[in-house]
Design a protein around this motif. Structure first.
Motif, PDB file in Angstrom:
ATOM      1  N   GLU A 507       3.880   0.554   1.030  1.00  0.00           N
ATOM      2  CA  GLU A 507       4.686   0.176   2.183  1.00  0.00           C
ATOM      3  C   GLU A 507       5.040  -1.305   2.108  1.00  0.00           C
ATOM      4  O   GLU A 507       4.168  -2.158   2.001  1.00  0.00           O
ATOM      5  N   ALA A 510       5.147  -3.677   6.200  1.00  0.00           N
ATOM      6  CA  ALA A 510       3.997  -4.042   7.021  1.00  0.00           C
ATOM      7  C   ALA A 510       3.436  -5.395   6.616  1.00  0.00           C
ATOM      8  O   ALA A 510       3.146  -5.621   5.441  1.00  0.00           O
ATOM      9  N   ASP A 516      -0.447  -0.385   7.726  1.00  0.00           N
ATOM     10  CA  ASP A 516       0.167   0.136   6.501  1.00  0.00           C
ATOM     11  C   ASP A 516      -0.015  -0.768   5.296  1.00  0.00           C
ATOM     12  O   ASP A 516       0.475  -0.453   4.206  1.00  0.00           O
ATOM     13  N   TRP A 517      -0.695  -1.900   5.467  1.00  0.00           N
ATOM     14  CA  TRP A 517      -1.099  -2.715   4.320  1.00  0.00           C
ATOM     15  C   TRP A 517      -2.311  -2.050   3.672  1.00  0.00           C
ATOM     16  O   TRP A 517      -3.221  -1.585   4.347  1.00  0.00           O
ATOM     17  N   ARG A 519      -2.691   0.803   2.330  1.00  0.00           N
ATOM     18  CA  ARG A 519      -2.864   2.210   2.715  1.00  0.00           C
ATOM     19  C   ARG A 519      -2.917   3.072   1.450  1.00  0.00           C
ATOM     20  O   ARG A 519      -1.976   3.784   1.103  1.00  0.00           O
ATOM     21  N   LYS A 522      -1.953   6.790   1.164  1.00  0.00           N
ATOM     22  CA  LYS A 522      -0.555   7.207   1.248  1.00  0.00           C
ATOM     23  C   LYS A 522       0.213   6.992  -0.061  1.00  0.00           C
ATOM     24  O   LYS A 522       1.392   7.311  -0.138  1.00  0.00           O
TER      25      LYS A 522
END
Length: 526
Positions: A507, A510, A516-517, A519, A522
């Motif tokens: 991401e 973020a 979302d750092w 992550r 994902k």
């Protein structure tokens, strides 16, 4: 030593590089995919399998997997892989639900009812209200030095109680409209009840996060495996390995050599050298770090708001961004949190106006002002920014003496000493920035901004249930700071990552240290 300017992190994890030999220990050579049916088909869809190796600056033999002691970026990334919080910060630093699916206040905003989602720890036990209360009481233990302790201070944990297996009533000491920010506080992770007594966090940690524990060698590596029963869906990766590489050059070389697929914390020069060249990908996390000069408003010459306004007008912000950040950022407007929730983006962008600056200094009787600017090599861009601003100030007739300070004591010294200094801060909610740095009783009030009417506005905001009305109060506070505050906020720096070309799903929107750092649940290896 803690870096109070970046919540939740120790200073070493914030710098662009650290000293000492790099320890890059890999617990396995496999990366990418395991077999042909997992190969990249070019359709951009997530693929299952493989081990991702991520390189971070580490903390040496003292590293721990206790999430309540997370201070370095590496600590936080490992903690969020193993554990969850009730909430976390979105790209605009607003609180987003995590283990808590719902929060609802009473009419007076001093009692909040929290509902937990159905989630399980890695040993199969459900996450319950008792686990949450135990975790918060552990963090708040006066005998401990857990980072989230100050954030939880508004909660009366003795009066708070479980009202069901997955429901909690939090009793607060005062009205707190932004209570969800507390749930998202840095380091406020949920651990199983009695984890501190029954579990050695470094040997067999049990969380409810997307990965479960395999192995950990402090200062070298940690290996985690996908948790298939994770409430948000199992990660795409089979395994995640964190490796320690303290020097930026070691992280970059490991990435270029295929030893890792993710390198945290690169400097702008490195980014420029590799961006668009095709060998690795450069990811810029915008708005991750405020860059500023801090003026002490309780002492001469900055106890005169005309002098502070003059300094606002002396700054050529684009020159500072280009020179001190090598262009890796955007200009600021003397307000914290550009792009964040509640940011007053309707105020005109301030530009350099040397004639007006000279006129204000003349009105204040400071035409031939001389002032010392404290700086240090403690953070990337500090010394460059000081030199650039010194030259800008000279054009307005101001003499700035740049004083180099010790990297080891800089953050502690600037809170009370001197009159003007270089300053930076990582991402945090605007409300938290105000409460921690701009109230009369704030513990890190570096500008010595102490105004009872300003304090009253903050209390008004916290007592205002309607969000639109609350936003209007925050805007009033920011207009005051824009006109006469002590932070000359000239820019917002990018946080820069490097990734292998086959790593997908990272991401880029973020800021560092938000949900979302890092992550890793994902991302996938194509």
């Amino acid at each position: 030593m803690y870096d109070e300017r970046f919540p939740g992190l120790r200073r070493r994890g914030f710098l662009a590089a650290t000293t000492g030999a790099a320890a890059l220990a890999l617990v396995g050579c496999g990366s990418g995919t395991d077999d042909g049916d997992k190969a990249d088909t070019g359709d951009g869809k997530p693929k299952k399998g493989g081990r991702l190796r991520a390189a971070f600056a580490g903390g040496g033999a003292s590293e721990t997997l206790d999430p309540h002691l997370a201070n370095l970026f590496a600590d936080v990334a490992r903690a969020k892989a193993l554990y969850d919080k009730l909430a976390d910060y979105g790209p605009d630093l607003s609180a987003q639900p995590r283990l808590a699916t719902r929060w609802e206040p009473d009419k007076t905003l001093d009692r909040w009812r929290i509902t937990l989602r159905e989630a399980t720890f890695h040993d199969g036990r459900p996450v319950t209200a008792k686990d949450v209360l135990y975790s918060y009481r552990r963090i708040a233990d006066p005998k401990q030095a857990f980072r989230a302790k100050a954030s939880l201070e508004p909660i009366d944990l003795d009066a708070s109680r479980a009202t069901g297996e997955r429901s909690i009533e939090f009793v607060l000491k005062r009205p707190t409209a932004e209570f969800p920010n507390i749930l998202a506080a840095f380091g406020a992770y949920i651990v199983p009840e009695n984890a501190g007594e029954a579990t050695d966090f470094d040997q067999r940690p049990i969380g409810s996060g997307p990965f479960r524990f395999v192995s950990f060698t402090p200062g070298r590596s940690a290996v985690f495996r996908r948790y298939d029963a994770y409430w948000e869906g199992a990660p795409h990766l089979d395994e995640l390995e964190f490796v320690v590489a303290n020097e930026e050059s070691a992280r970059v070389n490991a990435l270029l050599g295929g030893q890792v697929e993710y390198a945290h914390e690169l400097n702008p020069t490195t980014a420029r050298a590799h961006e668009g060249k095709g060998q690795i990908e450069i990811v810029r996390l915008r708005g991750s770090a405020m860059q500023a000069f801090c003026m002490k408003t309780d002492r001469a010459p900055f106890d005169d708001k005309r002098v502070r306004e003059a300094f606002f007008l002396i700054a050529d912000r684009q020159e500072l961004v280009d020179g001190a950040l090598s262009g890796a950022g955007v200009v600021g407007n003397d307000l914290f949190g550009k792009g964040y929730e509640y940011y007053a983006d309707g105020l005109p962008q301030r530009a350099q106006d040397l004639d007006r600056a000279r006129a204000l200094l003349k009105q204040a009787g400071a035409e031939k002002l001389k002032v010392t600017l404290d700086t240090s090599a403690v953070a990337a861009g500090f010394t460059e920014a000081a030199g650039i601003f010194r030259d800008q100030a000279a054009k307005a007739g101001v003499t700035i003496d740049v004083k180099m300070g010790s990297k080891d004591s800089y953050w502690a010294d600037i809170l009370d000493n001197g009159t003007l200094c270089c300053y930076r801060s990582g991402a945090m909610p605007i409300e938290a920035h105000i409460s921690q740095r701009l109230l009369t009783d704030s513990t890190t009030n570096a500008t010595k901004w102490k105004h009872k009417d300003f304090d009253a506005l903050y209390q008004q905001a916290q007592s205002t249930r309607d969000k639109t009305e609350r936003a209007a109060v925050y805007e009033r506070m920011q207009r005051r700071l824009y006109a006469e505050g002590g932070f000359l906020i000239w820019g917002f720096a990018d946080w820069i990552l490097g990734t292998a070309r086959n790593l997908k799903g990272v991401e880029a929107k973020a800021p560092a240290n938000t949900l979302d750092w890092a992550r890793f649940d994902k991302v996938w290896l194509a």
